[in-house]
Design a protein around this motif. Structure first.
Motif, PDB file in Angstrom:
ATOM      1  N   LEU A 213      49.613  -9.112  14.834  1.00 39.25           N
ATOM      2  CA  LEU A 213      48.175  -9.189  15.090  1.00 39.25           C
ATOM      3  C   LEU A 213      47.620 -10.548  14.684  1.00 39.25           C
ATOM      4  O   LEU A 213      48.024 -11.097  13.647  1.00 39.25           O
ATOM      5  N   PRO A 214      46.690 -11.097  15.431  1.00 39.85           N
ATOM      6  CA  PRO A 214      46.064 -12.361  15.035  1.00 39.85           C
ATOM      7  C   PRO A 214      45.412 -12.313  13.654  1.00 39.85           C
ATOM      8  O   PRO A 214      45.357 -13.335  12.967  1.00 39.85           O
ATOM      9  N   ILE A 215      44.929 -11.127  13.226  1.00 37.75           N
ATOM     10  CA  ILE A 215      44.283 -11.048  11.906  1.00 37.75           C
ATOM     11  C   ILE A 215      45.295 -10.887  10.782  1.00 37.75           C
ATOM     12  O   ILE A 215      44.929 -10.938   9.598  1.00 37.75           O
ATOM     13  N   ARG A 216      46.568 -10.679  11.126  1.00 35.58           N
ATOM     14  CA  ARG A 216      47.667 -10.576  10.161  1.00 35.58           C
ATOM     15  C   ARG A 216      47.473  -9.452   9.145  1.00 35.58           C
ATOM     16  O   ARG A 216      47.921  -9.535   8.005  1.00 35.58           O
ATOM     17  N   ARG A 217      46.826  -8.390   9.556  1.00 36.17           N
ATOM     18  CA  ARG A 217      46.710  -7.196   8.726  1.00 36.17           C
ATOM     19  C   ARG A 217      46.400  -6.022   9.643  1.00 36.17           C
ATOM     20  O   ARG A 217      46.074  -6.203  10.824  1.00 36.17           O
ATOM     21  N   VAL A 218      46.495  -4.841   9.098  1.00 38.63           N
ATOM     22  CA  VAL A 218      46.233  -3.634   9.860  1.00 38.63           C
ATOM     23  C   VAL A 218      44.745  -3.296   9.768  1.00 38.63           C
ATOM     24  O   VAL A 218      44.115  -3.456   8.720  1.00 38.63           O
ATOM     25  N   VAL A 219      44.167  -2.831  10.856  1.00 38.93           N
ATOM     26  CA  VAL A 219      42.774  -2.394  10.872  1.00 38.93           C
ATOM     27  C   VAL A 219      42.655  -1.100  10.062  1.00 38.93           C
ATOM     28  O   VAL A 219      43.480  -0.186  10.195  1.00 38.93           O
ATOM     29  N   THR A 220      41.638  -1.018   9.215  1.00 35.91           N
ATOM     30  CA  THR A 220      41.443   0.128   8.342  1.00 35.91           C
ATOM     31  C   THR A 220      40.185   0.907   8.742  1.00 35.91           C
ATOM     32  O   THR A 220      39.330   0.388   9.474  1.00 35.91           O
ATOM     33  N   PRO A 221      40.033   2.123   8.234  1.00 37.06           N
ATOM     34  CA  PRO A 221      38.791   2.866   8.489  1.00 37.06           C
ATOM     35  C   PRO A 221      37.549   2.114   8.021  1.00 37.06           C
ATOM     36  O   PRO A 221      36.490   2.251   8.644  1.00 37.06           O
TER      37      PRO A 221
END
Length: 253
Positions: A213-221
């Motif tokens: 991912l471009p943000i280099r992290r997983v999307v969270t709630p």
């Protein structure tokens, strides 16, 4: 001239102070995190969910005004819930429902109808029953996804639902005006639902997304909750779909 300085705190008023937020599916995951964020912004909360014990824990944590345990996919229960609300409300967020995968040609008509009922028709029922209760300028917020925009074998009705929800949202925004209607389209979000769907593959999926991912992290709630509260408070936004996937659509997989 004095060079003395004073520390002045700039205090921001909570953006949802005095407003009532209903979260359908508010006992876990994105719904619970949105409820937390709305409460921090001063909202009064009404929470629903299917699991009474989990719902009560959420209500105790957030000092919810009231709770209602029922299956939102049941039209009679949903109608009764909105009919029993004692006063006008400001915002309704719907996070209930989960995807069902499989080959389209292997699905019987009952399974296909269930997929439509649990997503498209559920949101239509929410809109119909919520409309008399929501104050002008309030918002309905629906949850959709981005993964179904790339149809693949085995995705079942997910691409169909994904394509239909933006049109449903736009049409309802016109019919319900000045109540606002918006759709949040999420990619992978690290929730208990994701864990239940992926099982032993959850950590592999997380690691893959962190690497690509471009943000280099997983999307969270919490990321989705921040967007949801913004859509409640920004009264210029209606009839639109807002993607939140960390750039997942821009990369393979």
């Amino acid at each position: 001239m004095s060079t003395a300085t004073s520390n002045v705190s700039i205090r921001r008023e909570p953006e949802l102070m005095g407003q009532t937020v209903v979260v359908i599916g508010g006992s876990a995951g994105i719904g619970l995190e949105t409820a937390r964020r709305a409460r921090a912004e001063g909202a009064r909360l009404i929470l629903t969910g299917r699991n009474p014990e989990r719902l009560q824990l959420a209500a105790d944590e957030l000092e919810a005004m009231s709770i209602a345990a029922f299956d939102a996919a049941d039209p009679t229960s949903l109608q009764r819930f909105f009919g029993d609300l004692p006063a006008a409300i400001d915002h309704v967020m719907v996070t209930a429902g989960e995807p069902h995968y499989g080959r389209l040609l292997d699905m019987d008509l009952g399974q296909a109808r269930h997929a439509l009922d649990a997503h498209i028709l559920l949101l239509l029922q929410v809109a119909r029953n919520a409309a008399p209760k929501v104050r002008p300028g309030g918002a309905l917020l629906f949850m959709g996804g981005t993964g179904g925009r790339r149809p693949r074998v085995g995705m079942g009705m997910v691409p169909i639902v994904t394509a239909a929800l933006p049109a449903l949202t736009a049409s309802l925004a016109l019919e319900l005006a000045p109540i606002r209607v918006n759709l949040i389209a999420a990619g992978f979000v690290d929730t208990p639902l994701s864990a239940s769907l992926l099982g032993d593959e959850l950590d592999n999926r997380r690691n893959q997304l962190r690497a690509t991912l471009p943000i280099r992290r997983v999307v969270t709630p919490a990321d989705v909750a921040a967007l949801a509260v913004h859509l409640m408070t920004n009264t210029a936004l209606t009839g639109a779909t807002y993607d939140i996937d960390g750039g997942q659509q821009l990369v393979a997989g």
